[in-house]
Design an enzyme around this catalytic site. Structure first.
Site, PDB file in Angstrom:
ATOM      1  N   ASP A 179      16.174  22.432  20.782  1.00  0.00           N
ATOM      2  CA  ASP A 179      14.926  23.091  21.120  1.00  0.00           C
ATOM      3  C   ASP A 179      13.773  22.198  20.707  1.00  0.00           C
ATOM      4  OD1 ASP A 179      13.695  25.528  22.147  1.00  0.00           O
ATOM      5  OD2 ASP A 179      15.447  26.543  21.324  1.00  0.00           O
ATOM      6  N   ASP A 275      10.173  24.716  24.493  1.00  0.00           N
ATOM      7  CA  ASP A 275       9.695  26.066  24.256  1.00  0.00           C
ATOM      8  C   ASP A 275       8.282  26.257  24.831  1.00  0.00           C
ATOM      9  OD1 ASP A 275      10.125  28.644  22.736  1.00  0.00           O
ATOM     10  OD2 ASP A 275       8.313  27.948  21.718  1.00  0.00           O
ATOM     11  N   GLU A 333      11.016  26.136  29.144  1.00  0.00           N
ATOM     12  CA  GLU A 333      10.746  27.571  29.179  1.00  0.00           C
ATOM     13  C   GLU A 333       9.318  27.730  29.693  1.00  0.00           C
ATOM     14  OE1 GLU A 333      10.660  31.437  26.200  1.00  0.00           O
ATOM     15  OE2 GLU A 333       9.820  29.522  25.553  1.00  0.00           O
ATOM     16  N   HIS A 404      18.000  34.240  23.337  1.00  0.00           N
ATOM     17  CA  HIS A 404      17.619  34.780  22.037  1.00  0.00           C
ATOM     18  C   HIS A 404      16.397  35.693  22.106  1.00  0.00           C
ATOM     19  CE1 HIS A 404      15.164  31.299  22.844  1.00  0.00           C
ATOM     20  NE2 HIS A 404      14.282  31.715  21.945  1.00  0.00           N
ATOM     21  N   ASP A 405      15.741  35.780  23.276  1.00  0.00           N
ATOM     22  CA  ASP A 405      14.512  36.561  23.410  1.00  0.00           C
ATOM     23  C   ASP A 405      14.686  37.840  24.231  1.00  0.00           C
ATOM     24  OD1 ASP A 405      12.804  34.980  21.911  1.00  0.00           O
ATOM     25  OD2 ASP A 405      12.235  33.710  23.596  1.00  0.00           O
TER      26      ASP A 405
END
Length: 623
Positions: A179, A275, A333, A404-405
């Site tokens: 990430d 991210d 993302e 994860h979100d």
């Protein structure tokens, strides 16, 4: 150049305009025909504020036109062959380290725990691992608030542990992507501390400071500004109060970020997931967000940074200087971007990102993540058809439901556990047989579902807890908790369920976050021993995908598009044809036709001649 005299159809022809209109229609659950019909399409923008019951103002039009006129280029057509690449053939597996496997009994997953499960990941058929942040962090947002990009979080291990992990991943012919969180850092990062204590140093301009705050709001509730006594100014944070936005306008900062990324690539890392990367460019002057847009989107100011004026410049620069020299993979993302903007971010000839995650398929029209509703798979069908037919050969779609979100997808579709097995397999068939790169999130391969949280004391997610406090101002505590329970990110962050022993085999100590007793019936160990399990189905399906390369680059031809609850398509190239048929409902569905080939894989043991059973999914090979 678009002006107030331009027509709505002109806006819809603009790549940003089309994505914005599509997003608004999706959020309001309104058909695209409401905009694409000739009457509405020929309306001039200047009349919109004058329409009856219009909540739009002149400021809205000015803001919209400023945004639209930053983009004049449209993506190329679809007349060239798909360029081949390893990441277009790979299956990725996302690991959330804190919840994957604990090796030392402190209740927190770690790098040694991941190493101990690499054979499991390899046997699943995975080609590349995406690792959520493992950098040094005070953990205000579970590692997405980075204090030091060059250190490993002590709870996870050491840099020596990471080096061994990378070696062991490569020894198994897998790749590792990390990430990359560079829209913001922790307020404990050395750069930020120097920025507030040494404002005249080079670090003084590494973050975004303002004498008076604008009206932008944080995605984690409240104002997006902190008052900084040391500077007598306000500092921007689009997320938590400890996640301070970096100032990408500063060239020296950009060079520091490039050098940091190179440092990891020199170690042998194969790429990055970036991210909220589309937020890195903010509009000059940081103007107030338009009130009409703020009410519509539930966040003020987002129009000034979700597709900022220098975004393409920054991404192209990083691609040319960092990613290309190391042959590194990148997936961004990009919340808020739709298909047209995604094309411009990922088209191979533009040299910016390899892929993006677009999120418009995760909620059905008219719903948000924190709404409690039953997801209709017919919307997923229409969404996938649109992207498969219109994204183009220059761009590679990402295929995912969970990360994860977001809560677990099975729970969103049908909470009846009777359908859990077949539904988990059906979702896998969609994800692994369409054109695109699949990203499987840990636990998805065993059909993990949402957890039974009992109160806010069970939660750890800063977003959920902040929202709960905010909701309690307008509703009672029971209603507020039910609201956040529907969409809390913690559903995806409970420990991986390895066996039916205490703490699901995740740790010998109490886990950092609660887990209910679902692991007693749903776990890796049990499913490895059951040939009919979701896990075994994933293994077979990934192996099938590797055997039939038509899935990588072949044509996708949809049929029965208007037939509700029926999702059918061919995968074709010059050598073979696959036929995929699925029932998207919990009731029997009449077959459009009986397939004429060999059934390669199905989530039901025996075939039925005239109808498809609840959530039935089968893959056929035609001669």
């Amino acid at each position: 150049m678009l002006t107030k005299k331009s027509r709505i159809k002109d806006v819809y022809a603009n790549p940003i305009g089309r994505d914005i209109i599509d997003r608004v229609l999706l959020q309001m659950n309104i058909s695209k025909k409401a905009v694409t019909n000739p009457i509405v399409g020929n309306l001039k923008l200047k009349v919109l504020p004058k329409l009856p019951k219009s909540q739009l103002d002149e400021g809205f039009l000015d803001t919209l036109l400023t945004l639209l006129n930053t983009e004049h280029e449209a993506a190329k057509g679809n007349d060239e062959a798909i360029l081949k690449a390893w990441w277009k053939e790979a299956v990725f597996y996302q690991i959330y380290p804190r919840s994957f496997k604990d090796s030392n009994g402190d209740g927190i997953g770690d790098l040694q725990g991941i190493i101990s499960k690499l054979d499991y990941i390899k046997e699943l058929g995975i080609d590349a691992i995406w690792l959520s942040p493992i950098y040094d962090s005070p953990n205000d947002d579970n590692g997405y608030d980075i204090r030091d990009y060059h250190k490993i979080m002590a709870e996870f291990g050491t840099m020596e542990d990471f080096d061994r992990l990378l070696t062991e991943v490569h020894n198994r012919d897998m790749r590792l992507i990390m990430d990359l969180v560079v829209n913001h850092t922790s307020d404990e990062h050395m750069w930020y501390q120097k920025a507030i204590h040494e404002p005249d140093s080079k670090y003084g301009d590494y973050y975004i400071f303002k004498d008076q705050p604008n009206n932008w709001t944080s995605f984690f509730s409240g104002s997006a500004w902190n008052y900084v006594e040391e500077r007598g100014q306000y500092a921007l944070h689009l997320f938590s109060k400890k996640q301070m936005d970096l100032n990408w306008e500063n060239e020296t900062l950009r060079h520091e970020i490039h050098d940091m990324v190179k440092w990891w690539l020199e170690k042998g890392v194969d790429g990055f997931r970036l991210d909220v990367i589309n937020y890195i460019s903010k509009r000059s002057g940081l103007p107030d967000g338009n009130e009409s847009i703020g009410k519509l989107m539930e966040y003020h100011g987002v129009e000034h940074y979700f597709y900022g004026p220098r975004l393409h410049e920054y991404l192209h620069d990083m691609k040319e200087k960092v990613f290309i020299p190391y042959n590194a993979f990148s997936v961004g993302e990009t919340p808020g971007t739709g298909m047209e903007m995604s094309k411009l971010l990922t088209a191979d000839y533009r040299k910016e990102l390899d892929m993006v995650f677009s999120f418009d398929h995760l909620e059905t029209p008219g719903h948000t993540r924190f709404d409690d509703y039953q997801y209709d798979l017919n919307y997923l069908k229409s969404y996938m058809i649109n992207w498969m037919e219109n994204y183009g050969n220059h761009c590679q779609p990402s295929l995912f439901y969970e990360n994860h979100d977001n809560p677990r997808m099975i729970s969103k579709i049908n909470s009846d556990r009777h359908y859990r097995n077949v539904l988990g397999k059906l979702l896998a068939v969609i994800q692994l047989t369409l054109r695109g790169t699949p990203f499987i999130y840990q636990g998805q391969e065993i059909g993990m579902i949402n957890q039974n949280f009992r109160s806010t004391s069970d939660l750890r997610d800063v977003e959920s807890l902040n929202l709960y406090d905010e909701l309690c101002n307008t509703m009672n505590k029971e209603e507020a908790f039910a609201k956040i329970l529907a969409g809390s990110r913690d559903h995806a962050r409970t420990p991986m369920q390895w066996n039916n022993q205490q703490y699901a085999g995740f740790s010998t100590g109490k886990p950092w976050i609660m887990m209910d007793e679902d692991y007693k019936n749903c776990n890796v160990e049990a499913q490895l021993q059951d040939e009919n399990s979701i896990l075994r189905f994933f293994q077979k399906l990934i192996a099938l995908r590797k055997e039939h390369r038509v899935i990588y680059y072949g044509e996708v031809l949809f049929i029965n598009q208007k037939e509700k609850d029926l999702f059918t398509y061919y995968r074709k190239d010059g050598t073979e044809t696959l036929y995929i048929e699925m029932n998207l409902s919990s009731s029997n569905k009449k077959r459009a036709k009986y397939p004429e080939g060999i059934r390669l894989l199905s989530n039901y043991a025996e075939d039925s001649s005239s109808f498809l059973r609840p959530y039935e999914a089968s893959i056929w090979k035609y001669n």
